[in-house]
Design an enzyme around this catalytic site. Sequence first.
Site, PDB file in Angstrom:
ATOM      1  N   LYS A 159      15.209 -15.506  13.620  1.00  0.00           N
ATOM      2  CA  LYS A 159      14.861 -14.079  13.537  1.00  0.00           C
ATOM      3  C   LYS A 159      15.784 -13.256  14.433  1.00  0.00           C
ATOM      4  O   LYS A 159      16.269 -12.199  14.034  1.00  0.00           O
ATOM      5  CB  LYS A 159      13.388 -13.872  13.946  1.00  0.00           C
ATOM      6  CG  LYS A 159      12.414 -14.390  12.898  1.00  0.00           C
ATOM      7  CD  LYS A 159      10.966 -14.355  13.354  1.00  0.00           C
ATOM      8  CE  LYS A 159      10.077 -15.011  12.295  1.00  0.00           C
ATOM      9  NZ  LYS A 159       8.668 -15.090  12.669  1.00  0.00           N
ATOM     10  N   GLN A 219       5.239 -14.533  17.957  1.00  0.00           N
ATOM     11  CA  GLN A 219       5.364 -15.727  17.104  1.00  0.00           C
ATOM     12  C   GLN A 219       4.099 -16.573  17.198  1.00  0.00           C
ATOM     13  O   GLN A 219       3.573 -16.803  18.295  1.00  0.00           O
ATOM     14  CB  GLN A 219       6.594 -16.541  17.536  1.00  0.00           C
ATOM     15  CG  GLN A 219       6.906 -17.745  16.674  1.00  0.00           C
ATOM     16  CD  GLN A 219       7.356 -17.387  15.252  1.00  0.00           C
ATOM     17  OE1 GLN A 219       7.812 -16.274  14.994  1.00  0.00           O
ATOM     18  NE2 GLN A 219       7.235 -18.320  14.343  1.00  0.00           N
ATOM     19  N   ASP A 223       5.187  -7.557  11.445  1.00  0.00           N
ATOM     20  CA  ASP A 223       4.696  -8.742  10.729  1.00  0.00           C
ATOM     21  C   ASP A 223       3.740  -8.337   9.603  1.00  0.00           C
ATOM     22  O   ASP A 223       3.476  -9.128   8.697  1.00  0.00           O
ATOM     23  CB  ASP A 223       3.911  -9.642  11.701  1.00  0.00           C
ATOM     24  CG  ASP A 223       4.713 -10.841  12.179  1.00  0.00           C
ATOM     25  OD1 ASP A 223       5.517 -11.366  11.391  1.00  0.00           O
ATOM     26  OD2 ASP A 223       4.517 -11.257  13.340  1.00  0.00           O
TER      27      ASP A 223
HETATM   28  N1  GUN Z   1       4.713 -18.252  12.550  1.00  0.00           N
HETATM   29  C1  GUN Z   1       5.109 -18.740  11.357  1.00  0.00           C
HETATM   30  N2  GUN Z   1       5.503 -17.726  10.541  1.00  0.00           N
HETATM   31  C2  GUN Z   1       5.333 -16.582  11.249  1.00  0.00           C
HETATM   32  C3  GUN Z   1       5.567 -15.206  10.956  1.00  0.00           C
HETATM   33  O1  GUN Z   1       5.998 -14.817   9.862  1.00  0.00           O
HETATM   34  N3  GUN Z   1       5.286 -14.324  11.947  1.00  0.00           N
HETATM   35  C4  GUN Z   1       4.794 -14.718  13.154  1.00  0.00           C
HETATM   36  N4  GUN Z   1       4.518 -13.772  14.054  1.00  0.00           N
HETATM   37  N5  GUN Z   1       4.568 -15.988  13.453  1.00  0.00           N
HETATM   38  C5  GUN Z   1       4.847 -16.917  12.500  1.00  0.00           C
END
Ligand code: GUN
Length: 298
Positions: free
Chosen positions: A54, A98, A121
Site C-alpha cells: 500500500k 491495517q 477503507d
Molecule cells: N487487512 C486485510 N485487508 C485489509 C484492508 O483492505 N484494509 C485494512 N485496513 N486491513 C486489511
Amino acid sequence: MSAKLIDGKKIAAEIRGLVAVRVKELLDTHGCQPGLAVIIIGEDPASQVYVRNKRSACEETGIRSVAYDLPATTTQDELLALIENLNNNDDIDGILVQTPVPDAIDIETIIESIRADKDVDGFHPYNIGRLAVRVPALRSCTPYGVMKLLESTGEKFYGREALVVGASNHVGRPMALELLLAGCTISVCHRFTRNLEEWVKRSDIVVVAAGKQGLVKGEWIKPGATVIDIGIHRTESGKLVGDVDFSTAQQRAAWITPVPGGVGPMTVAMLLQNTVDAALIRRGFKDSGKRTVDLSRA
Ligand code: GUN
C-alpha cells in the site's frame, strides 16, 4: 466451456494510472498533495507485506504516505489518541488501520473513531450506511474493486442472481450491498448456511470471500456464471490459491478471476482512488453526493 479470465492486474494498473493523473492535477491546480496515514500494529508478516504494498503504491501515484508502525503492546487509548490527532491534521486525507489488530484492541471502536470522510477503507458504519441507502460515499475497497471487475466483463447486473459467500463486516456485507445497488437479486451464505451447493448452483454471479481454501467446488458453478474469488491461501507447495476450486470452475464459468492477479490488486487500486476522492471531497473540490449530516461529525 473455458472461462475468460478477468485480469485484475491490468484493470488495477489502469485505475492507478488515472489516480496518478488526478493527484498531479490536484497538485498543479490547488497546490495540495493527498496524504494517507497507514497504521500497522504488531509484526504479523502477511500484514507487513500488505502495508508495504500500500505504501509503495502511494509513492508510485504521488500520494504522500505517512507510516505509523506501532508495537504489539500499543493500547486502545494510545491508538485512539493517534487517530484523534490524524483526524484533526489537515494534511491527512485518509487514515487506515491495517487489520487484524492485537486482541487488546477493539477494531470496530477504532474504525468508528476515524472521521468518516477520512475512512478510505470504507469500513466506517456511516460509509456502510451510505451504501445501504444507495448514496455511496467512501466505498469499501475490496467490494468496490470487485464491482469494477464485474463491470469490465460487460455482462448485465439487472435481474441476475448474485451470491456472496461470506458475511464479514468488511467484505461480505458491503459486497452484498454493492451488488444490490447494481440491480442484482442478492443472497448471502455464511457459516450457518445449510446447503451451500444449492445456492451456488442457482447463481449467475458468485463472489466468494469465505477464507476457506477450495470451499466452492467447480462442479457447483452454473454454466455461464461469473465467478469472483476473494480468498487467498498458500498451499504447502507454496502455490497461491483461492476459495474456489479454480481448474474445474474454469470449465463451467463464462468469466472467472485468477488467484493471484484477480481481486488482490484491485483492493490497493481502490484504496488509492478513495484517498484522492477523500482529498477532493474534504477540501471542497468534489461533492460526495446527497447528504443529510456533516461528514466530519459522522
Ligand atoms: N487487512 C486485510 N485487508 C485489509 C484492508 O483492505 N484494509 C485494512 N485496513 N486491513 C486489511
